[in-house]
Design a protein around this motif. Structure first.
Motif, PDB file in Angstrom:
ATOM      1  N   UNK A 115       6.593   0.357 -14.650  1.00 26.75           N
ATOM      2  CA  UNK A 115       6.445  -0.086 -13.261  1.00 26.75           C
ATOM      3  C   UNK A 115       7.199   0.855 -12.328  1.00 26.75           C
ATOM      4  N   UNK A 116       8.375   1.313 -12.758  1.00 32.33           N
ATOM      5  CA  UNK A 116       9.158   2.240 -11.943  1.00 32.33           C
ATOM      6  C   UNK A 116       8.451   3.568 -11.720  1.00 32.33           C
ATOM      7  N   UNK A 117       7.832   4.094 -12.763  1.00 31.37           N
ATOM      8  CA  UNK A 117       7.093   5.357 -12.637  1.00 31.37           C
ATOM      9  C   UNK A 117       5.925   5.201 -11.673  1.00 31.37           C
ATOM     10  N   UNK A 118       5.254   4.066 -11.749  1.00 25.63           N
ATOM     11  CA  UNK A 118       4.133   3.807 -10.842  1.00 25.63           C
ATOM     12  C   UNK A 118       4.656   3.692  -9.409  1.00 25.63           C
ATOM     13  N   UNK A 119       5.734   2.945  -9.238  1.00 29.59           N
ATOM     14  CA  UNK A 119       6.296   2.740  -7.913  1.00 29.59           C
ATOM     15  C   UNK A 119       6.739   4.018  -7.221  1.00 29.59           C
ATOM     16  N   UNK A 120       7.221   4.980  -7.988  1.00 27.88           N
ATOM     17  CA  UNK A 120       7.675   6.251  -7.414  1.00 27.88           C
ATOM     18  C   UNK A 120       6.552   7.017  -6.731  1.00 27.88           C
ATOM     19  N   UNK A 121       5.313   6.741  -7.074  1.00 22.42           N
ATOM     20  CA  UNK A 121       4.175   7.490  -6.545  1.00 22.42           C
ATOM     21  C   UNK A 121       3.702   6.992  -5.180  1.00 22.42           C
ATOM     22  N   UNK A 122       4.273   5.884  -4.698  1.00 20.77           N
ATOM     23  CA  UNK A 122       3.753   5.274  -3.471  1.00 20.77           C
ATOM     24  C   UNK A 122       4.855   5.029  -2.451  1.00 20.77           C
ATOM     25  N   UNK A 123       4.529   5.208  -1.165  1.00 17.08           N
ATOM     26  CA  UNK A 123       5.515   4.987  -0.101  1.00 17.08           C
ATOM     27  C   UNK A 123       5.560   3.517   0.348  1.00 17.08           C
ATOM     28  N   UNK A 124       5.610   2.612  -0.618  1.00 21.58           N
ATOM     29  CA  UNK A 124       5.684   1.180  -0.321  1.00 21.58           C
ATOM     30  C   UNK A 124       6.851   0.592  -1.112  1.00 21.58           C
ATOM     31  N   UNK A 125       7.222  -0.632  -0.790  1.00 24.08           N
ATOM     32  CA  UNK A 125       8.355  -1.266  -1.472  1.00 24.08           C
ATOM     33  C   UNK A 125       8.025  -1.568  -2.929  1.00 24.08           C
ATOM     34  N   UNK A 126       9.057  -1.753  -3.707  1.00 26.30           N
ATOM     35  CA  UNK A 126       8.874  -2.151  -5.097  1.00 26.30           C
ATOM     36  C   UNK A 126       8.158  -3.477  -5.209  1.00 26.30           C
TER      37      UNK A 126
END
Length: 96
Positions: free
Chosen positions: A30-41
């Motif tokens: 989930x963290x790797x996916x989250x790093x790709x987007x300029x939105x909140x976790x």
């Protein structure tokens, strides 16, 4: 909501489609996916929940991490439905 409705709703969002494209290359946390987007976790978490509820991804907890991977069987069902739909439209147009 039917499975097809949930799937189409999930696919309607560009961020969710990009997550699916990322997972095409292999499972990610989930963290790797989250790093790709300029939105909140929290927003990424919600996108992942929608994809999971639609059956488009599977998740697996390993220690403190959750890993996601594509569930291609649901995508295959959608593709089959689209191909069948396209075939019906083609026959209809040719009959006119």
């Amino acid at each position: 909501m039917s499975n097809m409705q949930a799937t189409l709703r999930a696919l309607a969002d560009p961020i969710r489609r990009e997550i699916l494209a990322m997972l095409k290359k292999g499972r990610l946390s989930a963290g790797e996916i989250g790093e790709a987007f300029p939105v909140t976790g929290a927003a990424v978490s919600r996108h992942l929940a929608v994809l999971r509820e639609a059956g488009l991804v599977r998740d697996q907890r390993e220690g403190k991490f959750i890993y996601y991977e594509l569930n291609t069987s649901v995508l295959e069902e959608v593709m089959l439905w689209l191909v069948e739909l396209r075939g019906e439209d083609t026959e209809y147009v040719e009959a006119k």
